[in-house]
Design a protein around this motif. Structure first.
Motif, PDB file in Angstrom:
ATOM      1  N   PRO A 248     -46.667  16.783  -6.453  1.00  0.00           N
ATOM      2  CA  PRO A 248     -48.129  16.711  -6.731  1.00  0.00           C
ATOM      3  C   PRO A 248     -48.611  16.781  -7.823  1.00  0.00           C
ATOM      4  O   PRO A 248     -49.765  16.129  -8.171  1.00  0.00           O
ATOM      5  N   GLU A 249     -47.954  17.698  -8.944  1.00  0.00           N
ATOM      6  CA  GLU A 249     -48.488  17.956 -10.089  1.00  0.00           C
ATOM      7  C   GLU A 249     -48.195  16.441 -11.092  1.00  0.00           C
ATOM      8  O   GLU A 249     -48.996  16.073 -11.786  1.00  0.00           O
TER       9      GLU A 249
ATOM     10  N   MET B 166     -51.159  14.143  -9.847  1.00  0.00           N
ATOM     11  CA  MET B 166     -52.254  14.246 -10.367  1.00  0.00           C
ATOM     12  C   MET B 166     -52.262  14.047 -11.857  1.00  0.00           C
ATOM     13  O   MET B 166     -53.501  13.291 -12.419  1.00  0.00           O
ATOM     14  N   LEU B 167     -51.222  14.125 -12.573  1.00  0.00           N
ATOM     15  CA  LEU B 167     -51.206  13.804 -14.095  1.00  0.00           C
ATOM     16  C   LEU B 167     -51.464  12.178 -14.174  1.00  0.00           C
ATOM     17  O   LEU B 167     -52.140  11.576 -15.106  1.00  0.00           O
TER      18      LEU B 167
ATOM     19  N   MET C 115     -54.718  11.063 -13.757  1.00  0.00           N
ATOM     20  CA  MET C 115     -55.486  11.535 -14.707  1.00  0.00           C
ATOM     21  C   MET C 115     -55.361  10.694 -15.944  1.00  0.00           C
ATOM     22  O   MET C 115     -56.179  10.206 -16.622  1.00  0.00           O
TER      23      MET C 115
ATOM     24  N   ASP D  32     -56.951   7.198 -15.327  1.00  0.00           N
ATOM     25  CA  ASP D  32     -58.600   7.200 -15.660  1.00  0.00           C
ATOM     26  C   ASP D  32     -58.640   7.240 -17.046  1.00  0.00           C
ATOM     27  O   ASP D  32     -59.535   6.690 -17.439  1.00  0.00           O
ATOM     28  N   PHE D  33     -57.987   8.033 -17.751  1.00  0.00           N
ATOM     29  CA  PHE D  33     -58.451   8.258 -19.280  1.00  0.00           C
ATOM     30  C   PHE D  33     -57.975   6.780 -19.758  1.00  0.00           C
ATOM     31  O   PHE D  33     -58.489   6.438 -20.731  1.00  0.00           O
TER      32      PHE D  33
ATOM     33  N   PHE E 271     -52.933  15.691 -24.742  1.00  0.00           N
ATOM     34  CA  PHE E 271     -51.600  14.777 -24.673  1.00  0.00           C
ATOM     35  C   PHE E 271     -50.434  15.443 -25.646  1.00  0.00           C
ATOM     36  O   PHE E 271     -49.261  14.983 -25.128  1.00  0.00           O
TER      37      PHE E 271
ATOM     38  N   LEU F 211     -47.909  17.706 -23.981  1.00  0.00           N
ATOM     39  CA  LEU F 211     -47.651  17.580 -22.636  1.00  0.00           C
ATOM     40  C   LEU F 211     -46.232  17.965 -22.374  1.00  0.00           C
ATOM     41  O   LEU F 211     -46.047  18.438 -21.445  1.00  0.00           O
TER      42      LEU F 211
ATOM     43  N   GLU G 245     -45.055  26.361 -21.933  1.00  0.00           N
ATOM     44  CA  GLU G 245     -46.240  26.770 -21.722  1.00  0.00           C
ATOM     45  C   GLU G 245     -46.690  27.959 -22.661  1.00  0.00           C
ATOM     46  O   GLU G 245     -47.823  28.197 -22.998  1.00  0.00           O
TER      47      GLU G 245
ATOM     48  N   GLY H 213     -48.750  24.352 -24.310  1.00  0.00           N
ATOM     49  CA  GLY H 213     -48.041  23.180 -23.597  1.00  0.00           C
ATOM     50  C   GLY H 213     -48.117  23.260 -22.309  1.00  0.00           C
ATOM     51  O   GLY H 213     -48.812  23.990 -21.645  1.00  0.00           O
ATOM     52  N   ALA H 214     -47.948  21.748 -21.660  1.00  0.00           N
ATOM     53  CA  ALA H 214     -48.017  21.719 -20.129  1.00  0.00           C
ATOM     54  C   ALA H 214     -46.605  21.791 -19.583  1.00  0.00           C
ATOM     55  O   ALA H 214     -46.396  21.681 -18.368  1.00  0.00           O
ATOM     56  N   ALA H 215     -45.419  21.646 -20.359  1.00  0.00           N
ATOM     57  CA  ALA H 215     -44.289  21.574 -20.015  1.00  0.00           C
ATOM     58  C   ALA H 215     -43.780  20.716 -18.874  1.00  0.00           C
ATOM     59  O   ALA H 215     -43.065  20.770 -17.839  1.00  0.00           O
ATOM     60  N   PHE H 216     -44.554  19.597 -19.113  1.00  0.00           N
ATOM     61  CA  PHE H 216     -44.174  18.549 -17.998  1.00  0.00           C
ATOM     62  C   PHE H 216     -42.493  17.781 -18.458  1.00  0.00           C
ATOM     63  O   PHE H 216     -42.051  17.962 -19.389  1.00  0.00           O
TER      64      PHE H 216
END
Lengths: 374, 262
Positions: free
Chosen positions: A8-9, A12-13, A16, A19-20, A51, A54, A58, A62-65
């Protein structure tokens, strides 16, 4: 299709970023190519929307993707404009090395700033590109300091990036990586290359004149430089597969939309087998490149070797993307050959990736060697 | 200040099928996305949060997978998410939906401002926001295209209606439904996306909200959909009035009187 297995993460990314891209990147695709630089405000929007951080942990803001989400993000951005994807590719691959090999002190000093400062990895010199042992830049130890001298060229993001990890000779047949900052005394920018494609991404030169750094700036161990440079290449090649997939998605969209609204005499282009073949070939190449870069990203995420898959993504993807651009151009015929349409710059963009981060000839050698070792 | 943003998940496709028996929208098997107007409501809440400081609570009613709509709101910047989920809520019309939402607002402890998108893009009624305002006996501001709070803590809004705009002021707490002209929604940043999935979502059912079975779901829904159809377009007629300006004006007055417009 791996897309169906996104968490799900990741989903959603993915939404996003799409869209961006649709709103902030794709409308400026042609303008970026024509200007030979990012359009005003675009780079700041990439920073403002997180970005650059990314992949950062954390605790450093950051987002630690993960590698799959990172590659998908590059793919989605490159669909709007390949240069945007490549600039972030150069940043992410450099951070990968800092996070993997950098000591705690240098990570604390620099990782936070990577949320708003671009990082770049610098390997190539006038005397050596795909063969890094030909370089002549040096780091000499004096007391507890290192003194760095040399000239690095064709650096992705060179001039835009503020922090660089550079490969230098630190002894006889010994190569090491160091982190340097543009604000250090002795650091200066040289010329920017006038490349035919990926014109939004600056590719430039860094001149190092007696730059003095502490031991903390040694990335990895002394003598580990070639391993780190190889690792940076492998990480970059996954993301290049993603950029190339984005380019092919873009070419496919343009060619398919055109074929759906155009007739040759009274026959819709969509009914012509010669057109169908080109559309199908672009779609097949796009999907196969995506599967390979996703496979490489999954292996990276799982801690498995991924050199071979990353090289395949770049090698197969780059020639396929050039061909996809050529096929799309032929579908649009005269319009495809016009600078008023983006296809000609998609071909120029894709062509760069048959060279950057190791030529495809070098990639094939690496893939073959890996196969012989099995 | 506390702001509750009420959200709806709508079918991702435009090709929505109608249930032949109930004449309601068939949502089974179709993935959902957040109602686009509700994204403007989230942004409105977050802009107020940025300016004045606020706790923003995202609220939605639906099956467990509606959680993703709440996570999106939190990834944009909402502080928490509350999901109203129960088999008993299924089949709710706008009244039964408003009953549950109003009860949830009270359960959460009320709010200074309750925001909605102007309408949902699937059923297009635009009724739930106003109904919640009535249930809670709060003033309502619909179709808001500008939204501020004045220095004395009053709502200062512009409503965009057919043919003009109306500037309105009033006390908080209040309910507002917002138009897309109000703002340009921000993106959910990668970091906030990641963090939003680490937050707990509070789930309430009818027992938590102290609601009777007769008030919720189909039992609490007086709406009966008898027919769903695409209205036929009425052709527009243009008539040119001939003669001098005075004659044309007289002619126009006569025609308007005949149609009982004057």
């Amino acid at each position: 299709m791996f897309d169906n297995t996104f968490t799900p993460e990741q989903q959603m990314l993915h939404q996003m970023v799409k869209d961006f891209t649709a709103k902030e990147v794709a409308p400026f695709d042609m303008a970026i190519d024509q200007k030979g630089d990012f359009t005003d405000g675009l780079f700041q929007k990439l920073i403002d929307n997180g970005f650059l951080g990314l992949t950062l942990p954390e605790e450093y803001g950051g987002a630690a993707f993960d590698p799959i989400a990172t590659a998908t993000t590059i793919n989605d951005l490159a669909y709007g404009n390949a240069s945007v994807g490549v600039t972030l590719e150069g940043h992410y691959k450099t951070l990968d090395q800092l996070m993997k090999y950098g000591n705690e002190n240098i990570q604390k000093e620099y990782l936070d700033s990577a949320n708003h400062r671009i990082f770049a990895f610098s390997n190539t010199e006038p005397s050596g590109g795909s063969n890094p042992t030909g370089i002549s830049s040096t780091a000499v130890k004096e007391g507890n300091k290192w003194i760095i001298n040399g000239d690095k060229v064709m650096i992705t993001n060179g001039g835009l990036a503020e922090v660089y990890i550079i490969l230098v000779k630190s002894g006889e047949n010994e190569f090491s990586c160091f982190l340097i900052d543009k604000d250090m005394p002795g650091f200066s920018f040289g010329k920017r290359e006038d490349f035919i494609g990926l014109r939004g991404t600056p590719v430039g030169e860094v001149v190092m004149n007696n730059i003095e750094v502490s031991e903390d700036h040694l990335i990895g161990k002394r003598g580990q430089g070639l391993e780190i440079a190889d690792q940076a290449h492998d990480d970059a090649r996954i993301l290049m597969g993603a950029v190339l997939t984005g380019i092919m998605e873009h070419a496919l969209k343009i060619a398919s939309d055109y074929a759906k609204q155009r007739k040759a005499l009274d026959t819709p282009l969509t009914d012509l087998q010669v057109i169908q073949e080109k559309i199908a070939n672009i779609a097949i190449s796009k999907e196969l490149t995506k599967l390979v870069y996703q496979q490489a990203a999954i292996r990276k995420q799982n801690g498995q070797p991924y050199m071979e898959e990353a090289a395949m993504a770049k090698t197969f993807g780059s020639r396929s993307a050039v061909k996809a651009g050529d096929d799309a151009l032929q579908v649009l015929a005269g319009y495809g050959y016009s600078r008023e349409y983006p296809i000609e710059h998609l071909i120029r963009d894709a062509r760069a990736l048959e060279i950057a981060e190791g030529t495809v000839e070098k990639m094939r050698t690496a893939i073959a060697k890996a196969e012989f070792e099995k | 200040m506390k702001i509750i943003v009420c959200l709806k998940q709508v079918p991702e496709t435009n090709n929505v099928k109608i249930d032949p028996v109930t004449h309601n929208l068939q949502r089974n098997g179709i993935s959902g996305v957040i109602n686009s107007f509700d994204v403007n409501a989230i942004e409105a809440a977050l802009e107020l949060k940025d300016r004045y400081g606020a706790e923003v609570v995202a609220l939605t009613m639906g099956p467990p997978d509606y959680e993703k709509t709440l996570r999106l709101a939190m990834a944009m910047g909402a502080n928490e998410g509350v999901l109203l989920s129960s088999r008993g809520f299924a089949g709710a019309d706008t009244l039964a939906t408003a009953t549950v939402l109003a009860a949830a607002v009270n359960k959460i402890g009320g709010a200074d401002l309750i925001l909605f998108g102007r309408q949902a893009v699937d059923a297009d009624t635009g009724q739930v926001g106003p109904l919640v305002a009535e249930k809670l006996d709060l003033p309502q501001y619909t179709y808001v295209s500008k939204l501020n709070l004045s220095s004395d803590g009053q709502i200062d809004a512009v409503r965009m209606l057919d043919g003009g705009t109306v500037r309105v002021n009033g006390d908080l707490p209040a309910v507002a439904t917002v138009r897309s002209e109000l703002n340009e929604p921000r993106y959910a940043t990668p970091r906030n996306i990641k963090l939003s999935f680490k937050k707990d979502i509070v789930v309430y059912d009818e027992k938590d909200l102290d609601l009777d079975d007769s008030e919720i779901g189909q039992a609490g829904s007086p709406t009966i959909v008898t027919k769903v159809y695409t209205p036929t377009a009425t052709p527009k007629v243009t008539e040119t009035l001939e003669g001098s300006a005075k004659e044309a004006a007289q002619n126009l007055l006569t025609k308007l009187s005949e149609k009982s417009i004057l």
